[in-house]
Design a protein around this motif. Structure first.
Motif, PDB file in Angstrom:
ATOM      1  N   VAL A  17       2.613  14.420  -6.893  1.00 49.85           N
ATOM      2  CA  VAL A  17       2.930  13.299  -7.771  1.00 49.85           C
ATOM      3  C   VAL A  17       1.612  12.734  -8.282  1.00 49.85           C
ATOM      4  O   VAL A  17       0.727  12.407  -7.497  1.00 49.85           O
ATOM      5  N   VAL A  18       1.483  12.667  -9.601  1.00 52.95           N
ATOM      6  CA  VAL A  18       0.329  11.995 -10.186  1.00 52.95           C
ATOM      7  C   VAL A  18       0.755  10.548 -10.399  1.00 52.95           C
ATOM      8  O   VAL A  18       1.634  10.265 -11.206  1.00 52.95           O
ATOM      9  N   LEU A  39       2.834   1.860  -3.447  1.00 52.33           N
ATOM     10  CA  LEU A  39       3.500   3.129  -3.772  1.00 52.33           C
ATOM     11  C   LEU A  39       2.737   4.314  -3.193  1.00 52.33           C
ATOM     12  O   LEU A  39       3.329   5.242  -2.628  1.00 52.33           O
ATOM     13  N   TYR A  40       1.424   4.296  -3.337  1.00 56.05           N
ATOM     14  CA  TYR A  40       0.587   5.380  -2.829  1.00 56.05           C
ATOM     15  C   TYR A  40       0.783   5.542  -1.320  1.00 56.05           C
ATOM     16  O   TYR A  40       1.010   6.648  -0.824  1.00 56.05           O
ATOM     17  N   THR A  41       0.711   4.442  -0.598  1.00 58.72           N
ATOM     18  CA  THR A  41       0.839   4.486   0.862  1.00 58.72           C
ATOM     19  C   THR A  41       2.209   4.991   1.280  1.00 58.72           C
ATOM     20  O   THR A  41       2.323   5.829   2.182  1.00 58.72           O
ATOM     21  N   THR A  42       3.254   4.516   0.630  1.00 58.59           N
ATOM     22  CA  THR A  42       4.614   4.942   0.971  1.00 58.59           C
ATOM     23  C   THR A  42       4.799   6.435   0.724  1.00 58.59           C
ATOM     24  O   THR A  42       5.367   7.142   1.565  1.00 58.59           O
ATOM     25  N   LEU A  43       4.316   6.921  -0.409  1.00 62.27           N
ATOM     26  CA  LEU A  43       4.439   8.348  -0.711  1.00 62.27           C
ATOM     27  C   LEU A  43       3.630   9.195   0.272  1.00 62.27           C
ATOM     28  O   LEU A  43       4.101  10.243   0.746  1.00 62.27           O
ATOM     29  N   LYS A  44       2.401   8.769   0.586  1.00 53.78           N
ATOM     30  CA  LYS A  44       1.569   9.520   1.537  1.00 53.78           C
ATOM     31  C   LYS A  44       2.229   9.584   2.910  1.00 53.78           C
ATOM     32  O   LYS A  44       2.225  10.624   3.563  1.00 53.78           O
ATOM     33  N   LYS A  45       2.793   8.456   3.361  1.00 50.87           N
ATOM     34  CA  LYS A  45       3.470   8.432   4.663  1.00 50.87           C
ATOM     35  C   LYS A  45       4.665   9.373   4.690  1.00 50.87           C
ATOM     36  O   LYS A  45       5.024   9.889   5.740  1.00 50.87           O
ATOM     37  N   LEU A  74      -5.691  16.827 -12.756  1.00 51.14           N
ATOM     38  CA  LEU A  74      -4.952  16.501 -11.543  1.00 51.14           C
ATOM     39  C   LEU A  74      -3.712  17.382 -11.376  1.00 51.14           C
ATOM     40  O   LEU A  74      -3.362  17.759 -10.268  1.00 51.14           O
ATOM     41  N   VAL A  75      -3.047  17.710 -12.476  1.00 48.63           N
ATOM     42  CA  VAL A  75      -1.837  18.537 -12.369  1.00 48.63           C
ATOM     43  C   VAL A  75      -2.139  20.026 -12.481  1.00 48.63           C
ATOM     44  O   VAL A  75      -1.296  20.853 -12.166  1.00 48.63           O
TER      45      VAL A  75
END
Length: 80
Positions: A17-18, A39-45, A74-75
């Motif tokens: 996810v970018v 959002l970043y932290t939730t997705l990483k977890k 990035l993609v």
């Protein structure tokens, strides 16, 4: 966790996810906007391959073409 949520989580884990954030900055604001960080932290977890990009739209050195190239970079190495 419902079966639909489990399926959605497993699909996200197989993709990158970018996470792009174009925000308006003020001198007193943190360098990483709180919503983006959350959002970043939730997705990483959740085990998602997250590739963040944060750009302040009111910075004088913002270059739209360079930003587009950065997103493509990035993609570009995402497994398909």
């Amino acid at each position: 966790m419902s079966p639909q949520t489990q399926l959605a989580a497993s699909e996200l884990q197989a993709r990158a996810v970018v996470l792009v954030d174009f925000y308006w900055t003020r001198d007193k604001d943190p360098r990483v906007p709180l919503g983006h960080g959350s959002l970043y932290t939730t997705l990483k977890k959740a085990g998602v391959d997250v590739r963040p990009l944060i750009k302040a739209v009111n910075e004088s050195e913002l270059d739209p073409a360079a930003t587009a190239r950065h997103i493509l970079t990035l993609v570009g190495d995402v497994p398909r």
